[in-house]
Scaffold this motif. Structure first.
Motif, PDB file in Angstrom:
ATOM      1  N   ILE A  81      -2.906 -96.005 -31.225  1.00 61.42           N
ATOM      2  CA  ILE A  81      -3.765 -95.264 -30.305  1.00 61.42           C
ATOM      3  C   ILE A  81      -5.176 -95.073 -30.849  1.00 61.42           C
ATOM      4  O   ILE A  81      -6.041 -94.567 -30.134  1.00 61.42           O
ATOM      5  N   GLY A  82      -5.431 -95.425 -32.094  1.00 56.21           N
ATOM      6  CA  GLY A  82      -6.794 -95.326 -32.604  1.00 56.21           C
ATOM      7  C   GLY A  82      -6.866 -94.875 -34.054  1.00 56.21           C
ATOM      8  O   GLY A  82      -5.856 -94.754 -34.755  1.00 56.21           O
ATOM      9  N   LEU A  83      -8.103 -94.619 -34.464  1.00 51.71           N
ATOM     10  CA  LEU A  83      -8.395 -94.157 -35.819  1.00 51.71           C
ATOM     11  C   LEU A  83      -8.878 -92.716 -35.757  1.00 51.71           C
ATOM     12  O   LEU A  83      -9.493 -92.297 -34.766  1.00 51.71           O
ATOM     13  N   ARG A  84      -8.621 -91.973 -36.811  1.00 49.17           N
ATOM     14  CA  ARG A  84      -9.074 -90.596 -36.899  1.00 49.17           C
ATOM     15  C   ARG A  84      -9.778 -90.381 -38.245  1.00 49.17           C
ATOM     16  O   ARG A  84      -9.420 -90.983 -39.242  1.00 49.17           O
ATOM     17  N   GLY A  85     -10.736 -89.465 -38.232  1.00 52.02           N
ATOM     18  CA  GLY A  85     -11.442 -89.122 -39.459  1.00 52.02           C
ATOM     19  C   GLY A  85     -12.869 -89.676 -39.452  1.00 52.02           C
ATOM     20  O   GLY A  85     -13.219 -90.494 -38.602  1.00 52.02           O
ATOM     21  N   PRO A  86     -13.694 -89.167 -40.361  1.00 48.93           N
ATOM     22  CA  PRO A  86     -13.361 -88.184 -41.405  1.00 48.93           C
ATOM     23  C   PRO A  86     -13.338 -86.754 -40.861  1.00 48.93           C
ATOM     24  O   PRO A  86     -13.835 -86.482 -39.788  1.00 48.93           O
ATOM     25  N   GLY A  87     -12.725 -85.880 -41.656  1.00 52.45           N
ATOM     26  CA  GLY A  87     -12.655 -84.482 -41.282  1.00 52.45           C
ATOM     27  C   GLY A  87     -11.279 -84.081 -40.784  1.00 52.45           C
ATOM     28  O   GLY A  87     -10.274 -84.766 -40.993  1.00 52.45           O
ATOM     29  N   LEU A  88     -11.246 -82.934 -40.092  1.00 51.34           N
ATOM     30  CA  LEU A  88      -9.989 -82.359 -39.612  1.00 51.34           C
ATOM     31  C   LEU A  88      -9.633 -82.914 -38.240  1.00 51.34           C
ATOM     32  O   LEU A  88     -10.491 -83.033 -37.363  1.00 51.34           O
ATOM     33  N   PHE A  89      -8.362 -83.264 -38.061  1.00 55.64           N
ATOM     34  CA  PHE A  89      -7.855 -83.652 -36.749  1.00 55.64           C
ATOM     35  C   PHE A  89      -6.391 -83.217 -36.668  1.00 55.64           C
ATOM     36  O   PHE A  89      -5.753 -82.899 -37.673  1.00 55.64           O
ATOM     37  N   TRP A  90      -5.864 -83.203 -35.413  1.00 55.38           N
ATOM     38  CA  TRP A  90      -4.513 -82.686 -35.190  1.00 55.38           C
ATOM     39  C   TRP A  90      -3.646 -83.765 -34.566  1.00 55.38           C
ATOM     40  O   TRP A  90      -4.124 -84.608 -33.797  1.00 55.38           O
ATOM     41  N   ILE A  91      -2.350 -83.727 -34.895  1.00 52.65           N
ATOM     42  CA  ILE A  91      -1.401 -84.663 -34.308  1.00 52.65           C
ATOM     43  C   ILE A  91      -0.175 -83.880 -33.838  1.00 52.65           C
ATOM     44  O   ILE A  91       0.030 -82.720 -34.232  1.00 52.65           O
ATOM     45  N   VAL A  92       0.620 -84.524 -32.988  1.00 53.96           N
ATOM     46  CA  VAL A  92       1.878 -83.928 -32.537  1.00 53.96           C
ATOM     47  C   VAL A  92       2.977 -84.383 -33.492  1.00 53.96           C
ATOM     48  O   VAL A  92       3.239 -85.581 -33.603  1.00 53.96           O
ATOM     49  N   PRO A  93       3.612 -83.489 -34.227  1.00 51.77           N
ATOM     50  CA  PRO A  93       4.612 -83.897 -35.223  1.00 51.77           C
ATOM     51  C   PRO A  93       5.746 -84.702 -34.602  1.00 51.77           C
ATOM     52  O   PRO A  93       6.193 -84.415 -33.487  1.00 51.77           O
ATOM     53  N   PHE A  94       6.165 -85.735 -35.337  1.00 47.43           N
ATOM     54  CA  PHE A  94       7.289 -86.603 -35.001  1.00 47.43           C
ATOM     55  C   PHE A  94       7.012 -87.513 -33.793  1.00 47.43           C
ATOM     56  O   PHE A  94       7.711 -88.491 -33.590  1.00 47.43           O
ATOM     57  N   VAL A  95       6.016 -87.212 -33.004  1.00 48.88           N
ATOM     58  CA  VAL A  95       5.634 -88.091 -31.899  1.00 48.88           C
ATOM     59  C   VAL A  95       4.486 -89.000 -32.324  1.00 48.88           C
ATOM     60  O   VAL A  95       4.481 -90.201 -32.048  1.00 48.88           O
ATOM     61  N   VAL A  96       3.524 -88.409 -32.986  1.00 49.10           N
ATOM     62  CA  VAL A  96       2.377 -89.158 -33.520  1.00 49.10           C
ATOM     63  C   VAL A  96       2.533 -89.235 -35.031  1.00 49.10           C
ATOM     64  O   VAL A  96       2.789 -88.227 -35.700  1.00 49.10           O
ATOM     65  N   THR A  97       2.377 -90.438 -35.555  1.00 48.28           N
ATOM     66  CA  THR A  97       2.515 -90.660 -37.002  1.00 48.28           C
ATOM     67  C   THR A  97       1.269 -91.346 -37.560  1.00 48.28           C
ATOM     68  O   THR A  97       0.505 -91.983 -36.806  1.00 48.28           O
TER      69      THR A  97
END
Length: 309
Positions: A81-97
Motif C-alpha cells: 500500500i505504500g511507504l511511510r516515514g520519516p517520522g511518526l505514523f500509525w498502522i492497524v495491528p495484525f492487518v497492516v504489517t
C-alpha cells in the motif's frame, strides 16, 4: 565475497523484521495497563488488568517511528500500500504489517575477487570497495528478495568478469578506467532493484610473489637500458659540441691559446695536480714558456725544493 564480509555488510544495515520499541509505543502500552489496574483497584475484579494488558499490547503495535534516512514498506493483508516515514505514523495491528525498513544512506560494501585469472592468465587478488545507495525503496523491497546480498554478489561477479577481460598491465596502470567500467556494469545490474552505485574504489591488487620479483627485475633492466640510451645521447651531444668548438678554434689561434691557458689554470688550482700536455700542442701553440711558468707555480704551491724538470 567471503561469507564473513557479507555478514559484516548485512549487520551494518537496519534490521528489517525486528520489532522496534519507541516512546509512543511504550506510552500506548502503559496507558491501558494503568487504566486496567485502577479498574481492578476500584472493582476488585482481576479481569480488568488482564483486559488492560491486552489492549496495551494491541495499542503498542500501532505507532511506528521511521528515522530520517529510513522508509518503511507497508503491506495491508499482504498487499503493498505504500511507504511511510520519516517520522511518526500509525498502522492497524495484525492487518497492516511492515516487512522491511529501507536505509537510504550511502552504504559501503567491501568485496574481493580471489585467485582470478587475467586475460594473460595471471592469477591475482583484487580488493575493492563499493559505495551505493537505495534511490527507490519500493523497488528494493518488491523487486529483489535481499537487496544488500544481491548488490554484493552482482559487484563480485562484475569484478571477476572485468578482470578476466583485462591484462595484468592494464589492471595495474588503468585503475581509473576499470573502476568506471565496473561502476557502469554494476549500475546496469542493480538499477532494476532501485539501487544506484556512487563509486567503486580498487584498494589493492595482489599478485604472486614470484611474479613480483620478475616484474622488479624487468623494471630494473628497463631503467638500465634507458640510462645507457641517455648516456649515449649525451656523448653524441658532447661530440657535436666539440666539433663546433674545433671549427671555431681552427681560424682563431688567439682563442685557442686562451683556452689552453684556461685549461692549465683549472688543472693547477688543486695542490699536487699533474698536467700532461702533448708535445705537439706545446710546439703548435708556443706553450713552452707558459708550461715553465706553470711548473714554477706548481713548485711554489707544493713547497718542493727540487727544481722543475
Amino acid at each position: 565475497m567471503s561469507d564473513t564480509s557479507l555478514m559484516q555488510t548485512r549487520s551494518s544495515l537496519p534490521a528489517q523484521n525486528t520489532p522496534r520499541v519507541n516512546i509512543i509505543s511504550a506510552l500506548a502500552f502503559l496507558t491501558p495497563l494503568a487504566l486496567g489496574l485502577l479498574a481492578m483497584l476500584f472493582t476488585g475484579n482481576p479481569i480488568s488488568i488482564a483486559v488492560g494488558a491486552i489492549l496495551g499490547v494491541l495499542a503498542a503495535q500501532s505507532p511506528k517511528i521511521a528515522r530520517q534516512w529510513e522508509r518503511a514498506v507497508v503491506l495491508r493483508l499482504g498487499g503493498y500500500i505504500g511507504l511511510r516515514g520519516p517520522g511518526l505514523f500509525w498502522i492497524v495491528p495484525f492487518v497492516v504489517t511492515i516487512p522491511a525498513w529501507v536505509d537510504q544512506r550511502v552504504i559501503t560494501t567491501s568485496f574481493a575477487a580471489e585467485e582470478t585469472l587475467t586475460s594473460d592468465t595471471v592469477p591475482d587478488n583484487v580488493d575493492t570497495v563499493l559505495f551505493w545507495m537505495v534511490y527507490d525503496p519500493e523497488k528494493a523491497a518488491l523487486e529483489v528478495q535481499n537487496y544488500p546480498q544481491a548488490v554484493s554478489w552482482a559487484a563480485q561477479t562484475a569484478l571477476r568478469d572485468i578482470i578476466g577481460r583485462t591484462s595484468l598491465t592494464d589492471l595495474l596502470r588503468g585503475r581509473e578506467r576499470i573502476e568506471e567500467e565496473l561502476q557502469k556494469l554494476i549500475d546496469e545490474r542493480s538499477n532494476p532493484w532501485g539501487v544506484t552505485v556512487q563509486s567503486v574504489e580498487m584498494r589493492d591488487v595482489i599478485i604472486p610473489a614470484a611474479l613480483q620479483d620478475a616484474m622488479s627485475r624487468e623494471a630494473q633492466a628497463a631503467r638500465e637500458k634507458q640510462a645507457r640510451i641517455i648516456l649515449g645521447q649525451a656523448e653524441v651531444e658532447i661530440a657535436h659540441s666539440f666539433e663546433k668548438a674545433a671549427q671555431s678554434y681552427q681560424n682563431n689561434p688567439t682563442a685557442l691559446h686562451l683556452r689552453a691557458m684556461n685549461m692549465l689554470y683549472e688543472g693547477l688550482k688543486e695542490k699536487g695536480a699533474l698536467m700532461l700536455v702533448p708535445s705537439s700542442a706545446v710546439e703548435s701553440m708556443g706553450m713552452g714558456g707558459l708550461l715553465g711558468a706553470a711548473a714554477l707555480r706548481q713548485q711554489t704551491l707544493t713547497g718542493s725544493d727540487e727544481p722543475p724538470e
